[in-house]
Design a protein around this motif. Structure first.
Motif, PDB file in Angstrom:
ATOM      1  N   ARG A 193       0.910  -1.165  -0.075  1.00  0.00           N
ATOM      2  CA  ARG A 193      -0.187  -0.002   0.047  1.00  0.00           C
ATOM      3  C   ARG A 193       0.799   1.217   0.015  1.00  0.00           C
ATOM      4  O   ARG A 193       0.325   2.339  -0.047  1.00  0.00           O
ATOM      5  CB  ARG A 193      -0.897   0.279   1.122  1.00  0.00           C
ATOM      6  N   PHE A 194       2.138   1.103  -0.153  1.00  0.00           N
ATOM      7  CA  PHE A 194       3.060   2.115   0.004  1.00  0.00           C
ATOM      8  C   PHE A 194       2.552   3.350  -1.011  1.00  0.00           C
ATOM      9  O   PHE A 194       2.940   4.517  -0.599  1.00  0.00           O
ATOM     10  CB  PHE A 194       4.561   1.594  -0.359  1.00  0.00           C
ATOM     11  N   LEU A 195       2.280   2.976  -2.290  1.00  0.00           N
ATOM     12  CA  LEU A 195       2.068   4.085  -3.170  1.00  0.00           C
ATOM     13  C   LEU A 195       0.615   4.782  -3.011  1.00  0.00           C
ATOM     14  O   LEU A 195       0.156   5.884  -3.576  1.00  0.00           O
ATOM     15  CB  LEU A 195       2.000   3.492  -4.683  1.00  0.00           C
ATOM     16  N   SER A 196      -0.437   4.172  -2.088  1.00  0.00           N
ATOM     17  CA  SER A 196      -1.675   4.453  -2.215  1.00  0.00           C
ATOM     18  C   SER A 196      -1.870   5.959  -1.762  1.00  0.00           C
ATOM     19  O   SER A 196      -2.712   6.654  -2.450  1.00  0.00           O
ATOM     20  CB  SER A 196      -2.290   3.771  -1.060  1.00  0.00           C
ATOM     21  N   PRO A 197      -0.916   6.688  -0.788  1.00  0.00           N
ATOM     22  CA  PRO A 197      -1.421   8.219  -0.432  1.00  0.00           C
ATOM     23  C   PRO A 197      -0.749   8.769  -1.744  1.00  0.00           C
ATOM     24  O   PRO A 197      -0.759  10.112  -1.607  1.00  0.00           O
ATOM     25  CB  PRO A 197      -0.199   8.118   0.636  1.00  0.00           C
ATOM     26  N   LEU A 198      -0.193   8.377  -2.467  1.00  0.00           N
ATOM     27  CA  LEU A 198       0.685   9.144  -3.497  1.00  0.00           C
ATOM     28  C   LEU A 198       0.170   9.148  -4.930  1.00  0.00           C
ATOM     29  O   LEU A 198       0.297  10.088  -5.646  1.00  0.00           O
ATOM     30  CB  LEU A 198       2.223   8.719  -3.573  1.00  0.00           C
ATOM     31  N   VAL A 199      -0.471   8.147  -5.445  1.00  0.00           N
ATOM     32  CA  VAL A 199      -1.059   8.017  -6.713  1.00  0.00           C
ATOM     33  C   VAL A 199      -2.355   7.597  -6.546  1.00  0.00           C
ATOM     34  O   VAL A 199      -2.802   6.811  -5.796  1.00  0.00           O
ATOM     35  CB  VAL A 199      -0.209   6.962  -7.500  1.00  0.00           C
ATOM     36  N   PRO A 200      -3.140   8.093  -7.624  1.00  0.00           N
ATOM     37  CA  PRO A 200      -4.950   7.681  -7.567  1.00  0.00           C
ATOM     38  C   PRO A 200      -4.820   6.298  -7.806  1.00  0.00           C
ATOM     39  O   PRO A 200      -5.766   5.689  -7.071  1.00  0.00           O
ATOM     40  CB  PRO A 200      -5.386   8.613  -8.416  1.00  0.00           C
ATOM     41  N   ASP A 201      -4.373   5.554  -8.762  1.00  0.00           N
ATOM     42  CA  ASP A 201      -4.607   4.134  -9.267  1.00  0.00           C
ATOM     43  C   ASP A 201      -3.311   3.347  -9.337  1.00  0.00           C
ATOM     44  O   ASP A 201      -2.698   3.369 -10.196  1.00  0.00           O
ATOM     45  CB  ASP A 201      -5.398   4.449 -10.526  1.00  0.00           C
ATOM     46  N   THR A 202      -3.235   2.754  -7.854  1.00  0.00           N
ATOM     47  CA  THR A 202      -2.075   1.915  -7.768  1.00  0.00           C
ATOM     48  C   THR A 202      -2.078   0.747  -8.496  1.00  0.00           C
ATOM     49  O   THR A 202      -1.010   0.478  -9.017  1.00  0.00           O
ATOM     50  CB  THR A 202      -1.644   1.667  -6.400  1.00  0.00           C
ATOM     51  N   ASN A 203      -3.116   0.173  -8.925  1.00  0.00           N
ATOM     52  CA  ASN A 203      -3.228  -1.012  -9.615  1.00  0.00           C
ATOM     53  C   ASN A 203      -2.437  -0.761 -11.169  1.00  0.00           C
ATOM     54  O   ASN A 203      -1.717  -1.441 -11.520  1.00  0.00           O
ATOM     55  CB  ASN A 203      -4.577  -1.501 -10.162  1.00  0.00           C
ATOM     56  N   THR A 204      -3.018   0.319 -11.885  1.00  0.00           N
ATOM     57  CA  THR A 204      -2.611   0.540 -12.989  1.00  0.00           C
ATOM     58  C   THR A 204      -0.924   0.933 -13.052  1.00  0.00           C
ATOM     59  O   THR A 204      -0.290   0.472 -13.888  1.00  0.00           O
ATOM     60  CB  THR A 204      -3.172   1.993 -13.670  1.00  0.00           C
ATOM     61  N   VAL A 205      -0.858   1.563 -12.044  1.00  0.00           N
ATOM     62  CA  VAL A 205       0.853   1.840 -11.756  1.00  0.00           C
ATOM     63  C   VAL A 205       1.712   0.438 -11.602  1.00  0.00           C
ATOM     64  O   VAL A 205       2.763   0.405 -12.195  1.00  0.00           O
ATOM     65  CB  VAL A 205       1.047   2.822 -10.550  1.00  0.00           C
ATOM     66  N   TYR A 206       1.048  -0.287 -10.878  1.00  0.00           N
ATOM     67  CA  TYR A 206       2.093  -1.465 -10.777  1.00  0.00           C
ATOM     68  C   TYR A 206       2.071  -2.430 -12.130  1.00  0.00           C
ATOM     69  O   TYR A 206       3.029  -3.055 -12.260  1.00  0.00           O
ATOM     70  CB  TYR A 206       1.246  -2.189  -9.419  1.00  0.00           C
ATOM     71  N   GLU A 207       0.634  -2.512 -12.417  1.00  0.00           N
ATOM     72  CA  GLU A 207       0.928  -3.001 -13.754  1.00  0.00           C
ATOM     73  C   GLU A 207       1.844  -2.668 -14.810  1.00  0.00           C
ATOM     74  O   GLU A 207       2.575  -3.205 -15.562  1.00  0.00           O
ATOM     75  CB  GLU A 207      -0.582  -3.287 -14.517  1.00  0.00           C
ATOM     76  N   ASP A 208       1.846  -1.233 -15.003  1.00  0.00           N
ATOM     77  CA  ASP A 208       3.163  -0.547 -15.734  1.00  0.00           C
ATOM     78  C   ASP A 208       4.342  -1.143 -15.143  1.00  0.00           C
ATOM     79  O   ASP A 208       5.244  -1.375 -16.072  1.00  0.00           O
ATOM     80  CB  ASP A 208       2.654   0.752 -15.927  1.00  0.00           C
ATOM     81  N   MET A 209       4.615  -1.094 -13.809  1.00  0.00           N
ATOM     82  CA  MET A 209       5.960  -1.111 -13.204  1.00  0.00           C
ATOM     83  C   MET A 209       6.333  -2.864 -13.571  1.00  0.00           C
ATOM     84  O   MET A 209       7.275  -3.122 -13.766  1.00  0.00           O
ATOM     85  CB  MET A 209       5.916  -0.966 -12.108  1.00  0.00           C
ATOM     86  N   ASP A 210       5.081  -3.518 -13.493  1.00  0.00           N
ATOM     87  CA  ASP A 210       5.720  -5.214 -13.752  1.00  0.00           C
ATOM     88  C   ASP A 210       6.365  -5.293 -15.131  1.00  0.00           C
ATOM     89  O   ASP A 210       7.319  -5.983 -15.287  1.00  0.00           O
ATOM     90  CB  ASP A 210       4.182  -5.902 -13.792  1.00  0.00           C
ATOM     91  N   LYS A 211       5.647  -4.323 -16.141  1.00  0.00           N
ATOM     92  CA  LYS A 211       6.293  -4.754 -17.701  1.00  0.00           C
ATOM     93  C   LYS A 211       7.562  -4.183 -17.734  1.00  0.00           C
ATOM     94  O   LYS A 211       8.366  -4.621 -18.434  1.00  0.00           O
ATOM     95  CB  LYS A 211       5.437  -3.930 -18.564  1.00  0.00           C
TER      96      LYS A 211
END
Ligand code: NDP
Length: 254
Positions: A193-211
């Motif tokens: 949950r580290f990014l939750s306070p910082l970015v609105p949609d963490t799922n999309t951010v993590y999917e992008d980072m996965d790649k």
């Protein structure tokens, strides 16, 4: 190789994410843990999980504390020692990010908060732990980040805090040798949950980072907890002042 049976460990930031994974793993390996965070409900859930996994049914010491407050940092240490009268392992894991621009009129408050939790609380807990760790021939594991060595423009003061933490790891390793070992695990991106306070949609951010990771995915909190357990055990007995990356290959990529 990893035996933590009956070791006493204070693990900060253990109401969630990497610290929670470490507390549950340490408990399953027989350790007596003190867990710390700001959220009582999450702490109680982690405590129940630790007790269920402990081969000795050890109940963790639960400490609600906000590490932006110096008195809470000191109280965390005092409550741990008052309960266990002993300390073998200090895991400085509590941390938060920050992304305010240097031109934002408010940035300095967030800057101070990040330095207080990510650096100052670690320094204070280390200072308080030294006599106990010298007595127990104990050790310290700090949780830093890849951005300590690869600058992040957006996370600039978070990067600064983790670079300071790495130098603290090395200077304390020198100071406390041969009595107390001090090492660091530096994760790349980990799904918490580290990014939750910082970015609105963490799922999309993590999917992008996965790649973007050479391993094709970001890390899992349990993978970082495994490194913390290794650095907390005799399996790492020849290591002090080491900065260990567990980063899905992040530092190999452009
Ligand atoms: P989470 O946000 O999942 O967990 C952070 C933990 O720190 C929580 O238990 C939280 O407690 C605690 N914490 C945060 N602020 C405070 C505060 N002011 N006082 C006391 N406790 C606090 O993050 P992670 O598990 O991902 O982060 C753990 C460590 O790993 C941090 O040091 C982070 O910098 C580092 N890291 C994380 C990466 C990632 O991608 N996730 C990458 C590299 C490093 P509560 O919620 O109860 O307030």
């Amino acid at each position: 190789m990893i035996n933590l049976d009956n070791k006493v460990a204070l693990i900060t930031g253990s109401s969630d994410g990497i610290g929670k994974a470490a507390a549950v793993l340490f408990s399953s390996l027989g350790a007596k843990v003190a867990i710390v965070g700001r959220d009582q409900t999450k702490l109680d859930q982690v405590a129940a999980e630790c007790e269920a996994k402990s081969p000795h049914n050890y109940k963790p010491v639960v400490i609600k504390a906000d590490f932006t407050r110096d008195e809470d940092v000191v109280r965390t240490f005092e409550e741990t020692i008052s309960a266990y009268k002993h300390l073998d392992i200090l895991v400085n894991n509590a941390g938060l990010g920050g992304t305010k621009d240097i031109r934002d009129p408010d940035y300095i408050h967030d800057y101070d908060r990040v330095q207080q939790v990510n650096v100052r609380s670690v320094v204070r807990l280390t200072e308080l732990s030294i006599p106990h760790l010298v007595k127990s021939k104990g050790l310290i594991v700090n949780v830093s980040s890849v951005v300590a060595v690869k600058p992040s423009e957006k996370f600039w003061y978070y990067s600064m805090s983790k670079a300071a933490l790495d130098m603290f790891t090395k200077t304390m390793a020198l100071k406390l040798a041969p009595h107390v070992r001090v090492n660091s695990v530096n994760p790349g991106p980990v799904r918490t949950r580290f990014l939750s306070p910082l970015v609105p949609d963490t799922n999309t951010v993590y999917e992008d980072m996965d790649k973007r990771q050479p391993l094709g995915r970001v890390g899992d909190p349990n993978e970082i907890a495994n490194v913390i357990a290794f650095l907390s055990s005799e399996a790492s007995s020849n290591m002090t002042g080491s900065i260990v990356f567990s980063d899905s290959g992040y530092l190999l990529a452009e």
